[in-house]
Enzyme design. Structure first.
Site, mmCIF file in Angstrom:
data_model
loop_
_atom_site.group_PDB
_atom_site.id
_atom_site.type_symbol
_atom_site.label_atom_id
_atom_site.label_comp_id
_atom_site.label_asym_id
_atom_site.label_seq_id
_atom_site.Cartn_x
_atom_site.Cartn_y
_atom_site.Cartn_z
ATOM 1 C CB SER A 247 9.552 -23.502 -20.143
ATOM 2 O OG SER A 247 9.197 -24.014 -21.411
ATOM 3 C CE1 TYR B 242 13.310 -20.401 -22.974
ATOM 4 C CE2 TYR B 242 11.721 -22.116 -23.253
ATOM 5 C CZ TYR B 242 11.988 -20.935 -22.801
ATOM 6 O OH TYR B 242 11.263 -20.458 -21.715
ATOM 7 C CG ASP C 156 15.165 -6.611 -18.155
ATOM 8 O OD1 ASP C 156 15.707 -6.623 -19.258
ATOM 9 O OD2 ASP C 156 14.240 -7.100 -18.186
ATOM 10 C CB ALA D 283 16.431 -12.260 -16.357
ATOM 11 C CB ALA D 284 15.194 -16.828 -19.764
HETATM 12 P P1 NAD Z 1 10.680 -11.270 -22.420
HETATM 13 O O1 NAD Z 1 11.694 -11.648 -23.510
HETATM 14 O O2 NAD Z 1 9.373 -10.583 -22.779
HETATM 15 O O3 NAD Z 1 11.395 -11.119 -20.804
HETATM 16 C C1 NAD Z 1 12.667 -11.647 -20.662
HETATM 17 C C2 NAD Z 1 13.468 -10.550 -20.057
HETATM 18 O O4 NAD Z 1 14.622 -10.813 -19.617
HETATM 19 C C3 NAD Z 1 13.421 -9.172 -20.946
HETATM 20 O O5 NAD Z 1 13.022 -8.062 -20.427
HETATM 21 C C4 NAD Z 1 15.221 -9.468 -21.438
HETATM 22 O O6 NAD Z 1 15.628 -8.075 -21.678
HETATM 23 C C5 NAD Z 1 15.449 -9.814 -20.095
HETATM 24 N N1 NAD Z 1 16.715 -10.619 -20.114
HETATM 25 C C6 NAD Z 1 17.272 -11.374 -21.062
HETATM 26 N N2 NAD Z 1 18.274 -12.005 -21.102
HETATM 27 C C7 NAD Z 1 18.999 -10.966 -20.038
HETATM 28 C C8 NAD Z 1 20.274 -11.209 -19.130
HETATM 29 N N3 NAD Z 1 21.291 -11.922 -19.552
HETATM 30 N N4 NAD Z 1 20.329 -10.109 -18.417
HETATM 31 C C9 NAD Z 1 19.467 -9.551 -17.850
HETATM 32 N N5 NAD Z 1 18.188 -9.467 -18.520
HETATM 33 C C10 NAD Z 1 17.974 -10.290 -19.380
HETATM 34 O O7 NAD Z 1 10.008 -13.209 -22.138
HETATM 35 P P2 NAD Z 1 8.744 -13.421 -21.606
HETATM 36 O O8 NAD Z 1 7.982 -14.190 -22.325
HETATM 37 O O9 NAD Z 1 8.354 -12.323 -20.569
HETATM 38 O O10 NAD Z 1 9.757 -14.445 -20.281
HETATM 39 C C11 NAD Z 1 9.722 -14.360 -19.140
HETATM 40 C C12 NAD Z 1 10.285 -15.661 -18.607
HETATM 41 O O11 NAD Z 1 9.317 -16.606 -18.646
HETATM 42 C C13 NAD Z 1 11.512 -16.122 -19.100
HETATM 43 O O12 NAD Z 1 12.291 -16.863 -18.205
HETATM 44 C C14 NAD Z 1 11.033 -17.062 -20.116
HETATM 45 O O13 NAD Z 1 11.734 -18.409 -20.397
HETATM 46 C C15 NAD Z 1 9.689 -17.565 -19.224
HETATM 47 N N6 NAD Z 1 8.705 -18.515 -19.846
HETATM 48 C C16 NAD Z 1 7.983 -17.784 -20.983
HETATM 49 C C17 NAD Z 1 6.717 -18.316 -21.670
HETATM 50 C C18 NAD Z 1 6.047 -17.417 -22.557
HETATM 51 O O14 NAD Z 1 5.181 -18.110 -23.026
HETATM 52 N N7 NAD Z 1 6.125 -16.290 -22.806
HETATM 53 C C19 NAD Z 1 6.738 -19.722 -21.345
HETATM 54 C C20 NAD Z 1 7.253 -20.357 -20.432
HETATM 55 C C21 NAD Z 1 8.269 -19.799 -19.688
#
Ligand code: NAD
Length: 320
Positions: free
Chosen positions: A122, A147, A33, A79-80
């Site tokens: 997503s 996105y 991360d 991660a995203a």
């Molecule tokens: P979040 O931002 O809490 O978690 C994402 C994590 O990825 C963070 O810890 C961030 O520091 C890390 N990160 C981002 N870019 C990075 C990089 N280049 N290198 C290393 N680490 C990196 O978000 P979340 O809501 O927990 O989302 C987690 C995953 O689920 C993501 O892929 C997101 O697209 C997907 N998602 C989330 C939702 C939602 O409603 N929260 C819905 C659909 C999909």
């Protein structure tokens, strides 16, 4: 078993780490991360016991972190940058952190001999739904945000890596996931605004946006359930919607938050950001996923969208 969770210091990723440690009794979990939105605090209890190792690295750049994937039984790529809202303003962020990072993870898996992947995709890959609830198989994939495009591009990369190199992968198309430790999205936004001004709430869009919400405990249970029961028997790539049966409007969410914060009269001010009442350009106004495929595997959500919203508000306010 040895797992790698990219984005494991983030919201969903850190709950996933909890489940891998407590439920699956993982021997080791490596979290990669860059801590751009995640925090070591979310996983520090596991770091202290030695089960979880945190590698701070940016997945959009090739580097030493790639070696940490070698020998992993399963990679969970979470991660995203998850903020749909920023993608129309700064599209490059999603290209780098979502598409390039996914490519780099796939390359690290190929070079490290790892062949099992679970990917956090997503609902946004569907774009404007022509069928509601939206099914996985016959619905067009036409995202309307950068996105959503970045998630679809990642899905396609995974499909091709699977065909060429024999990877097994589960692509999980999540609805809106909410709960403790969430750091973005409508609930966090409304709570922060109401803490600053308890009598006025600015709502982006016309408030009729209606979407499906799943509590993170349900989301992670579904993820573990599918990983345990479906990943090994999957031929190539399998796709599941992970969502709820019901949906709630943005205004209904505001009402629940106002009630849970014990506020009196709050004026809702609707900010017109697009001609058709969306929250921002690229916002899908109606989202409800068809989860029959997920349910056919023997799993169903415990909390409705409405209950998930209420529980999340309580968790974020420290009441639960
Ligand atoms: P979040 O931002 O809490 O978690 C994402 C994590 O990825 C963070 O810890 C961030 O520091 C890390 N990160 C981002 N870019 C990075 C990089 N280049 N290198 C290393 N680490 C990196 O978000 P979340 O809501 O927990 O989302 C987690 C995953 O689920 C993501 O892929 C997101 O697209 C997907 N998602 C989330 C939702 C939602 O409603 N929260 C819905 C659909 C999909």
């Amino acid at each position: 078993m040895r797992y790698v969770v990219t984005g494991g210091a983030g919201f969903i990723g850190s709950h996933l780490v909890d489940y891998l440690v407590y439920r699956l009794k993982a021997d080791e979990v490596v979290v990669v991360d860059n801590l751009s939105s995640g925090s070591p605090r979310n996983i520090e209890k596991h770091i202290d016991t030695g089960v979880v190792r945190l590698i701070k690295a940016d997945l959009s750049k090739r580097g030493e972190w790639e070696k940490s994937l070698k020998g992993a039984d399963i990679v969970f790529h979470y991660a995203a940058n998850p903020e749909v809202r920023i993608s129309s303003v700064e599209p490059g962020i999603h290209f780098e952190n979502n598409v390039v990072a996914t490519f780099n993870v796939l390359e690290a898996m190929r070079l490290g001999g790892v062949d099992k992947l679970v990917f956090a995709s997503s609902s946004t890959v569907y774009g404007e739904p022509s069928v509601i609830p939206t099914p996985e198989d016959y619905h067009p994939l036409k995202p309307i945000s950068i996105y959503g495009a970045s998630k679809l591009a990642s899905e396609v990369l995974i499909q091709v890596y699977s065909q060429l190199y024999g990877f097994k992968a589960l692509i999980l198309r999540y609805a809106n996931i909410i709960g403790a430790r969430s750091n973005h999205g409508v609930i966090v936004d409304f709570i922060n605004k109401l803490k600053t001004n308890p009598s006025r709430l600015e709502i982006l869009g016309d408030g009729t946006q209606r979407k499906s919400y799943l509590h993170v405990s349900d989301a992670v249970e579904a993820t573990i359930h599918l990983t345990v029961n479906k990943l090994d028997s999957t031929h190539g790539v399998d796709v599941y919607n992970v969502g709820n049966h019901d949906w709630v409007t943005v205004t209904e969410i505001a009402d629940i938050i106002v009630e849970e914060m014990g506020l009196g009269r709050v004026d809702y001010v609707f900010k017109k950001t697009t001609p058709d009442g969306r929250g921002w350009p690229g916002d899908v106004k109606l989202m409800l996923l068809d989860i029959r495929k997920l349910e056919s595997t023997g799993w169903k959500p415990r909390l409705s969208s409405r209950d998930a919203v209420r529980r999340t508000v309580r968790e974020l306010l420290g009441k639960a």
